[in-house]
Motif scaffolding. Structure first.
Motif, PDB file in Angstrom:
ATOM      1  N   LEU A 160      39.422  29.004  40.056  1.00  0.00           N
ATOM      2  CA  LEU A 160      38.289  29.461  40.861  1.00  0.00           C
ATOM      3  C   LEU A 160      38.569  30.801  41.533  1.00  0.00           C
ATOM      4  CD1 LEU A 160      35.513  29.040  42.115  1.00  0.00           C
ATOM      5  CD2 LEU A 160      36.609  27.718  43.946  1.00  0.00           C
ATOM      6  N   ALA A 161      39.706  30.940  42.189  1.00  0.00           N
ATOM      7  CA  ALA A 161      40.022  32.161  42.935  1.00  0.00           C
ATOM      8  C   ALA A 161      40.132  33.369  42.014  1.00  0.00           C
ATOM      9  CB  ALA A 161      41.308  31.981  43.736  1.00  0.00           C
ATOM     10  N   ILE A 162      40.790  33.226  40.876  1.00  0.00           N
ATOM     11  CA  ILE A 162      40.949  34.367  39.971  1.00  0.00           C
ATOM     12  C   ILE A 162      39.616  34.705  39.300  1.00  0.00           C
ATOM     13  CG2 ILE A 162      41.667  32.964  37.997  1.00  0.00           C
ATOM     14  CD1 ILE A 162      42.813  36.557  38.929  1.00  0.00           C
ATOM     15  N   THR A 163      38.793  33.699  39.034  1.00  0.00           N
ATOM     16  CA  THR A 163      37.463  33.963  38.469  1.00  0.00           C
ATOM     17  C   THR A 163      36.611  34.750  39.460  1.00  0.00           C
ATOM     18  OG1 THR A 163      37.552  31.964  37.109  1.00  0.00           O
ATOM     19  CG2 THR A 163      35.379  32.919  37.536  1.00  0.00           C
ATOM     20  N   GLN A 164      36.678  34.377  40.733  1.00  0.00           N
ATOM     21  CA  GLN A 164      35.936  35.106  41.763  1.00  0.00           C
ATOM     22  C   GLN A 164      36.465  36.516  41.928  1.00  0.00           C
ATOM     23  OE1 GLN A 164      36.437  32.416  45.086  1.00  0.00           O
ATOM     24  NE2 GLN A 164      34.500  31.362  44.690  1.00  0.00           N
ATOM     25  N   ALA A 165      37.777  36.667  41.887  1.00  0.00           N
ATOM     26  CA  ALA A 165      38.375  38.002  42.023  1.00  0.00           C
ATOM     27  C   ALA A 165      37.944  38.912  40.882  1.00  0.00           C
ATOM     28  CB  ALA A 165      39.895  37.892  42.076  1.00  0.00           C
ATOM     29  N   ILE A 166      37.976  38.395  39.674  1.00  0.00           N
ATOM     30  CA  ILE A 166      37.578  39.192  38.514  1.00  0.00           C
ATOM     31  C   ILE A 166      36.095  39.532  38.591  1.00  0.00           C
ATOM     32  CG2 ILE A 166      37.238  39.115  36.013  1.00  0.00           C
ATOM     33  CD1 ILE A 166      39.883  37.564  35.837  1.00  0.00           C
ATOM     34  N   GLY A 167      35.276  38.585  39.030  1.00  0.00           N
ATOM     35  CA  GLY A 167      33.844  38.862  39.185  1.00  0.00           C
ATOM     36  C   GLY A 167      33.595  39.986  40.167  1.00  0.00           C
ATOM     37  N   SER A 168      34.319  39.978  41.285  1.00  0.00           N
ATOM     38  CA  SER A 168      34.180  41.055  42.267  1.00  0.00           C
ATOM     39  C   SER A 168      34.680  42.378  41.698  1.00  0.00           C
ATOM     40  CB  SER A 168      34.971  40.702  43.536  1.00  0.00           C
ATOM     41  OG  SER A 168      34.455  39.548  44.147  1.00  0.00           O
ATOM     42  N   LEU A 169      35.766  42.326  40.958  1.00  0.00           N
ATOM     43  CA  LEU A 169      36.343  43.545  40.387  1.00  0.00           C
ATOM     44  C   LEU A 169      35.389  44.209  39.401  1.00  0.00           C
ATOM     45  CD1 LEU A 169      38.849  45.345  40.300  1.00  0.00           C
ATOM     46  CD2 LEU A 169      39.802  43.827  38.553  1.00  0.00           C
ATOM     47  N   TYR A 170      34.639  43.395  38.652  1.00  0.00           N
ATOM     48  CA  TYR A 170      33.689  43.943  37.683  1.00  0.00           C
ATOM     49  C   TYR A 170      32.463  44.558  38.360  1.00  0.00           C
ATOM     50  CZ  TYR A 170      35.684  42.676  33.168  1.00  0.00           C
ATOM     51  OH  TYR A 170      36.464  42.621  32.041  1.00  0.00           O
ATOM     52  N   ARG A 171      32.316  44.339  39.655  1.00  0.00           N
ATOM     53  CA  ARG A 171      31.168  44.909  40.363  1.00  0.00           C
ATOM     54  C   ARG A 171      31.504  46.201  41.110  1.00  0.00           C
ATOM     55  NH1 ARG A 171      30.275  39.347  41.271  1.00  0.00           N
ATOM     56  NH2 ARG A 171      31.210  39.423  43.360  1.00  0.00           N
ATOM     57  N   VAL A 172      32.739  46.686  41.022  1.00  0.00           N
ATOM     58  CA  VAL A 172      33.064  47.952  41.676  1.00  0.00           C
ATOM     59  C   VAL A 172      32.370  49.084  40.916  1.00  0.00           C
ATOM     60  CG1 VAL A 172      35.280  47.082  42.511  1.00  0.00           C
ATOM     61  CG2 VAL A 172      35.190  48.323  40.339  1.00  0.00           C
ATOM     62  N   PRO A 173      32.093  50.211  41.570  1.00  0.00           N
ATOM     63  CA  PRO A 173      31.402  51.314  40.886  1.00  0.00           C
ATOM     64  C   PRO A 173      32.135  51.745  39.613  1.00  0.00           C
ATOM     65  CG  PRO A 173      31.489  51.709  43.246  1.00  0.00           C
ATOM     66  CD  PRO A 173      32.360  50.511  42.991  1.00  0.00           C
TER      67      PRO A 173
END
Length: 233
Positions: A160-173
């Motif tokens: 869960l934590a790494i999936t959330q981290a990757i999701g946030s990372l893909y939303r950076v400009p």
């Protein structure tokens, strides 16, 4: 009275600042200003540095070897202040006499946003046309925080934590410099997860990193921002 635009989306704001620097606005200073004092600040800059010039006036000033200046305003969500960036070109003008300007090409003078991103001059790959271009990238501190988050998430038994981290990372400009760093961070996530869990089966990755496209203008006039009270004072 000059009514400057206020950017309300970070990526659009970053793109417009990048555009200006790419066209010779290398000198800069920045700060924050309470919303109820922003018009006074813009009026001062307009009176002293002619930030309200149109394109024809800027071209005429350039031919006379005078500098041009531009003001960029950004309203972060729920912020109590506006962020402002005052940019200038080479040439004669009061701004070079009255402001403590830094040069965007100097390592210690780079334009930064929120201590997360900085504007740099980088070499473009040959298959992308070669040469050098301006682009945003993560600061070292920002990149370090992402690395720490990824490693910490990979230590957990569930994904869960790494999936959330990757999701946030893909939303950076998705500017080219940031995309390169994002790719390296995704590679770190894959390697760390495999090393600790032996398989990538539980790791969910989006198909590809997003590119930044030309974004439409979403700015509002400063007077409108004040009327709407978009920023808390």
């Amino acid at each position: 009275m000059f009514d400057p635009p206020v950017h309300i989306h970070k990526t659009v704001f970053m793109q417009r600042v990048l555009d200006a620097v790419s066209h010779g606005y290398h000198w800069h200073t920045s700060g924050t200003v309470p919303l109820n004092k922003a018009q006074r600040l813009a009026a001062k800059f307009g009176e002293h540095y002619a930030i309200h010039r149109n394109e024809n006036q800027r071209a005429y000033a350039k031919r006379k070897r005078e500098c041009n200046a531009r003001l960029f305003l950004y309203a972060p969500p729920q912020a109590k202040v506006l962020a402002w960036f005052l940019l200038a070109t080479d040439g004669d003008g009061r701004i070079h006499e009255e402001e403590r300007l830094r040069h965007a090409q100097d390592v210690l003078g780079r334009i930064r946003l929120d201590d997360d991103y900085e504007l740099i001059r980088r070499t473009r790959k040959s298959d992308k046309g070669g040469g050098t271009v301006w682009s945003w990238r993560m600061t070292k501190d920002c990149e370090r925080r992402w690395r720490e988050r990824i490693i910490s998430a990979c230590r957990q038994s569930h994904a869960l934590a790494i999936t959330q981290a990757i999701g946030s990372l893909y939303r950076v400009p998705g500017f080219s410099g940031i995309r390169e760093q994002t790719g390296a961070l995704i590679a770190l996530a894959r390697a760390e997860w495999r090393r600790r869990h032996g398989t990538l089966d539980a790791l969910i990755l989006p198909p590809k990193l997003p590119y930044i496209e030309r974004l439409p203008d979403t700015s509002l006039a400063l007077s409108q921002v004040i009327r709407q009270g978009r920023v808390e004072t």
